[in-house]
Design a protein around this motif. Structure first.
Motif, short mmCIF file in Angstrom:
data_model
loop_
_atom_site.label_atom_id
_atom_site.label_comp_id
_atom_site.label_asym_id
_atom_site.label_seq_id
_atom_site.Cartn_x
_atom_site.Cartn_y
_atom_site.Cartn_z
N ALA A 144 0.87 -1.17 0.00
CA ALA A 144 0.00 0.00 0.00
C ALA A 144 0.91 1.23 0.00
O ALA A 144 1.77 1.38 0.87
N VAL A 145 0.73 2.07 -1.01
CA VAL A 145 1.52 3.29 -1.16
C VAL A 145 0.63 4.46 -0.78
O VAL A 145 -0.50 4.56 -1.25
N TYR A 146 1.15 5.33 0.08
CA TYR A 146 0.34 6.47 0.50
C TYR A 146 1.03 7.79 0.15
O TYR A 146 2.25 7.86 0.03
N GLY A 147 0.20 8.80 -0.04
CA GLY A 147 0.71 10.13 -0.36
C GLY A 147 -0.35 10.90 -1.12
O GLY A 147 -1.47 10.44 -1.32
N ASP A 148 0.02 12.07 -1.55
CA ASP A 148 -0.90 12.95 -2.26
C ASP A 148 -0.86 12.61 -3.75
O ASP A 148 0.12 12.92 -4.43
N PHE A 149 -1.91 11.99 -4.23
CA PHE A 149 -2.01 11.64 -5.64
C PHE A 149 -2.93 12.60 -6.39
O PHE A 149 -3.22 12.38 -7.56
N SER A 150 -3.38 13.65 -5.74
CA SER A 150 -4.33 14.58 -6.36
C SER A 150 -3.71 15.35 -7.51
O SER A 150 -4.43 15.85 -8.37
N GLY A 205 -8.50 -4.30 -6.17
CA GLY A 205 -7.92 -5.63 -6.02
C GLY A 205 -7.60 -5.99 -4.57
O GLY A 205 -8.17 -5.43 -3.63
N ARG A 206 -6.66 -6.91 -4.41
CA ARG A 206 -6.31 -7.41 -3.08
C ARG A 206 -4.84 -7.26 -2.72
O ARG A 206 -4.46 -7.51 -1.58
N ASP A 207 -4.00 -6.85 -3.67
CA ASP A 207 -2.56 -6.89 -3.41
C ASP A 207 -1.85 -5.54 -3.49
O ASP A 207 -0.79 -5.37 -2.88
N VAL A 208 -2.39 -4.61 -4.23
CA VAL A 208 -1.75 -3.30 -4.44
C VAL A 208 -2.78 -2.21 -4.18
O VAL A 208 -3.87 -2.25 -4.75
N PHE A 209 -2.39 -1.25 -3.32
CA PHE A 209 -3.32 -0.18 -2.96
C PHE A 209 -2.61 1.16 -2.97
O PHE A 209 -1.40 1.24 -2.75
N PHE A 210 -3.39 2.20 -3.17
CA PHE A 210 -2.91 3.58 -3.09
C PHE A 210 -3.86 4.33 -2.17
O PHE A 210 -5.09 4.20 -2.30
N ALA A 211 -3.30 5.09 -1.23
CA ALA A 211 -4.11 5.79 -0.24
C ALA A 211 -3.52 7.18 0.02
O ALA A 211 -2.37 7.45 -0.33
#
Length: 120
Positions: A79-85, A102-108
């Motif tokens: 899970a990768v987090y940060g400002d994607f705006s 999905g179940r394996d790769v996320f962005f938050a």
């Protein structure tokens, strides 16, 4: 780079902390996964987007595909987090949206949201 063990809902995640790039390419991404597995006994990785090389977010380079294929092959989830705006690339926006289904790769947006996605 430091690995911080985070546990929620009975699932352990490894939050990667530190300054600079932790992931420069497929091999360093695999090194992060193996370090998390050794230090926190998990393959659930939480990374700040600033810790990943910029080429990862330019899908035409193939870096994201190579890294994520390694993770999936070794049973890792990320899970990768940060400002994607500020992302203006339609392919990247589509990739983020589809990954989050999905179940394996996320962005938050935040670290807490990233942990939530991996522990739901």
């Amino acid at each position: 780079m430091r690995i911080i063990k985070v546990e929620k809902n009975g699932t352990v995640c490894a939050a990667v902390e530190g300054d600079g790039l932790a992931v420069r390419g497929a091999q360093s991404a695999l090194d992060v996964l193996m370090s998390a597995n050794y230090e926190a006994r998990t393959k659930n990785i939480v990374l700040d987007k600033r810790q990943i090389c910029e080429d990862f977010f330019v899908l035409s380079t193939g870096v994201a595909g190579e890294i994520l294929q390694k993770y999936v092959n070794y049973g890792g989830r990320i899970a990768v987090y940060g400002d994607f705006s500020h992302c203006t690339s339609k392919p990247l926006k589509d990739f983020i949206r589809e990954s989050n289904r999905g179940r394996d790769v996320f962005f938050a947006a935040t670290k807490d949201e990233a942990v939530d996605l991996l522990t739901r």
